[in-house]
Design a protein around this motif. Structure first.
Motif, PDB file in Angstrom:
ATOM      1  N   ARG A 253       1.097  -1.331   0.095  1.00 11.68           N
ATOM      2  CA  ARG A 253       0.186   0.079  -0.017  1.00 11.68           C
ATOM      3  C   ARG A 253       0.628   1.150   0.097  1.00 11.68           C
ATOM      4  O   ARG A 253       0.090   2.472  -0.603  1.00 11.68           O
ATOM      5  CB  ARG A 253      -1.172   0.079   1.237  1.00 11.68           C
ATOM      6  CG  ARG A 253      -1.599  -1.175   1.595  1.00 11.68           C
ATOM      7  CD  ARG A 253      -2.887  -1.035   2.250  1.00 11.68           C
ATOM      8  NE  ARG A 253      -3.955  -1.863   2.681  1.00 11.68           N
ATOM      9  CZ  ARG A 253      -4.816  -1.742   1.462  1.00 11.68           C
ATOM     10  NH1 ARG A 253      -5.238  -0.628   1.078  1.00 11.68           N
ATOM     11  NH2 ARG A 253      -6.104  -3.392   1.850  1.00 11.68           N
ATOM     12  N   VAL A 254       1.714   1.006   0.592  1.00  9.18           N
ATOM     13  CA  VAL A 254       2.523   2.294   0.818  1.00  9.18           C
ATOM     14  C   VAL A 254       4.267   2.694   0.083  1.00  9.18           C
ATOM     15  O   VAL A 254       4.929   3.546  -0.971  1.00  9.18           O
ATOM     16  CB  VAL A 254       3.120   2.850   2.072  1.00  9.18           C
ATOM     17  CG1 VAL A 254       3.826   4.726   2.132  1.00  9.18           C
ATOM     18  CG2 VAL A 254       1.602   2.909   2.957  1.00  9.18           C
ATOM     19  N   GLY A 255       4.887   1.514   0.323  1.00 10.34           N
ATOM     20  CA  GLY A 255       5.748   0.696  -0.042  1.00 10.34           C
ATOM     21  C   GLY A 255       7.524   1.281  -0.254  1.00 10.34           C
ATOM     22  O   GLY A 255       8.315   1.760  -0.763  1.00 10.34           O
ATOM     23  N   GLY A 291      -3.480   6.550  12.901  1.00 14.71           N
ATOM     24  CA  GLY A 291      -3.653   7.499  11.296  1.00 14.71           C
ATOM     25  C   GLY A 291      -2.520   7.805  10.849  1.00 14.71           C
ATOM     26  O   GLY A 291      -2.198   8.567   9.776  1.00 14.71           O
ATOM     27  N   GLY A 292      -1.557   7.600  11.221  1.00 17.34           N
ATOM     28  CA  GLY A 292      -0.234   7.632  10.216  1.00 17.34           C
ATOM     29  C   GLY A 292       0.454   6.584   9.084  1.00 17.34           C
ATOM     30  O   GLY A 292       0.691   7.430   8.445  1.00 17.34           O
ATOM     31  N   THR A 293       0.120   5.570   9.302  1.00 15.77           N
ATOM     32  CA  THR A 293      -0.363   4.693   8.518  1.00 15.77           C
ATOM     33  C   THR A 293      -1.356   4.852   7.133  1.00 15.77           C
ATOM     34  O   THR A 293      -0.765   5.240   6.113  1.00 15.77           O
ATOM     35  CB  THR A 293      -0.570   3.393   8.427  1.00 15.77           C
ATOM     36  OG1 THR A 293       0.415   2.625  10.244  1.00 15.77           O
ATOM     37  CG2 THR A 293      -0.633   1.596   7.615  1.00 15.77           C
ATOM     38  N   LYS A 294      -2.389   5.284   7.725  1.00 13.20           N
ATOM     39  CA  LYS A 294      -3.503   5.986   6.480  1.00 13.20           C
ATOM     40  C   LYS A 294      -2.718   7.020   5.803  1.00 13.20           C
ATOM     41  O   LYS A 294      -2.716   7.134   4.430  1.00 13.20           O
ATOM     42  CB  LYS A 294      -4.365   6.460   6.843  1.00 13.20           C
ATOM     43  CG  LYS A 294      -5.731   6.499   6.151  1.00 13.20           C
ATOM     44  CD  LYS A 294      -6.079   5.511   5.104  1.00 13.20           C
ATOM     45  CE  LYS A 294      -6.912   5.750   4.118  1.00 13.20           C
ATOM     46  NZ  LYS A 294      -7.286   4.298   3.618  1.00 13.20           N
ATOM     47  N   LEU A 295      -2.029   8.252   6.104  1.00  9.05           N
ATOM     48  CA  LEU A 295      -1.222   9.587   6.193  1.00  9.05           C
ATOM     49  C   LEU A 295      -0.472   9.056   5.182  1.00  9.05           C
ATOM     50  O   LEU A 295      -0.802   9.686   3.376  1.00  9.05           O
ATOM     51  CB  LEU A 295      -1.272   9.898   7.389  1.00  9.05           C
ATOM     52  CG  LEU A 295      -0.231  11.655   6.891  1.00  9.05           C
ATOM     53  CD1 LEU A 295      -1.052  11.953   5.540  1.00  9.05           C
ATOM     54  CD2 LEU A 295       0.937  11.955   7.587  1.00  9.05           C
ATOM     55  N   LEU A 296       0.322   7.757   5.504  1.00 10.86           N
ATOM     56  CA  LEU A 296       1.732   7.648   4.015  1.00 10.86           C
ATOM     57  C   LEU A 296       0.771   6.576   2.954  1.00 10.86           C
ATOM     58  O   LEU A 296       1.477   7.075   2.357  1.00 10.86           O
ATOM     59  CB  LEU A 296       2.887   6.827   4.844  1.00 10.86           C
ATOM     60  CG  LEU A 296       3.491   7.023   6.248  1.00 10.86           C
ATOM     61  CD1 LEU A 296       4.729   6.369   7.007  1.00 10.86           C
ATOM     62  CD2 LEU A 296       4.728   8.099   5.297  1.00 10.86           C
TER      63      LEU A 296
END
Length: 308
Positions: A253-255, A291-296
């Motif tokens: 999802r972020v990579g 929230g941090g994971t979603k932001l990334l």
């Protein structure tokens, strides 16, 4: 250099903040239970020394498991790859970060340096004639990476963690029985809990992330702080193991190489571009800042951050 706040980044933070209500702070460490779950902030430190931010980036956070990457770098610089990986493995795990299960199946060494057992084995390798000297070496190294000699540690958080470290004690005694470590367990735990309680803000975290992104070179001074081979190893572990047992999904999802901690911190390194420091104390069920994971995830899609 102060961080510049941008409207665009602030909008992304506000979007990700909607998810914080689904998480909870790490109340199993009493000192961390005081955090406000709705907080979310981010700093991005670029390879040219400029910085942008959103949220209260001066809010202090303790490194917790983010410190595992940095002690790994220090141990590798002290001993070299062969010696370090004779005590700890390279492989990811699908188990929780504090699990003892894999130690029972493979008692010769922990699977990787990002789980608690592996991180304790790495801290055991930090050089110094006593616990004070060993911790001082860790702290000084982190101050150098962040370019901030004022960084210290929270005695309250360290003591709170030390008093609630029975599971880590069990991991240590198991490893001592099998020859992975050979020191006094309480001394090791005092060093480790202080290491986890090292305290900084998002900008400091982003600066360290940028050093790793630049393969160990501090972009403002052009000084090499970490050998390139060590920085690449650390980033590899951040990709494969850095987000606990959600690392695979995060890679999709972020990579980017990233390491989280249960205080709600996340350090990210976008190779050859910038470092990211995030603080959002509300955690998901895996122990990552929700929230941090979603932001990334949002940032990765918008700014084409994925290295894959």
């Amino acid at each position: 250099m102060p961080c510049r706040t941008t409207k665009e980044l602030n909008e992304l933070v506000q979007e990700a903040k909607k998810y914080t209500g689904k998480g909870k702070v790490a109340d199993y460490i009493p000192a961390l239970a005081k955090a406000h779950h709705e907080e979310l902030s981010v700093a991005i430190f670029h390879d040219d020394g400029t910085c942008v931010s959103a949220g209260d980036v001066k809010q202090k956070l303790t490194l917790q498991s983010v410190s595992k990457v940095l002690t790994l770098a220090l141990a590798l610089m002290d001993y070299g790859e062969e010696a370090v990986f004779s005590k700890v493995g390279y492989e990811p795990t699908g188990d929780p970060f504090n699990s003892i299960v894999k130690l029972e199946f493979s008692p010769s060494k922990p699977l990787n340096p990002m789980i608690n057992a592996g991180a304790l084995a790495v801290t055991h390798m930090i050089k110094g004639k006593n616990e004070e000297e060993r911790f001082e070496r860790i702290l000084t190294f982190i101050q150098q990476l962040a370019g901030n000699s004022a960084i210290g540690y929270s005695a309250e958080v360290a003591e709170s963690e030390y008093r609630t470290s029975d599971l880590n004690r069990a991991l240590c005694y198991f490893m001592k029985q099998h020859g992975v470590i050979d020191e006094d367990i309480e001394e090791l735990l005092r060093v480790y809990t202080k290491q986890c309680a090292i305290e900084m803000d998002c900008l400091d975290l982003a600066r360290i992330g940028c050093v790793l992104a630049m393969d160990g070179v501090e972009p403002r001074t052009n000084l090499r702080l970490i050998p390139a081979s060590v920085a690449r190893l650390c980033k590899t572990f951040m990709v494969t193991c850095g987000m606990y047992n959600a690392s695979g999904e995060f890679a999709v999802r972020v990579g980017i190489p990233a390491k989280s901690g249960v205080s709600g911190g996340i350090m990210g390194s976008v190779p050859n571009r910038f470092g990211i420091g995030i603080f959002g104390p509300a955690l998901d069920e895996k122990g990552n800042s929700i929230g941090g994971t979603k932001l990334l995830e949002i940032m990765s899609a918008k700014y084409n951050m994925s290295m894959f």
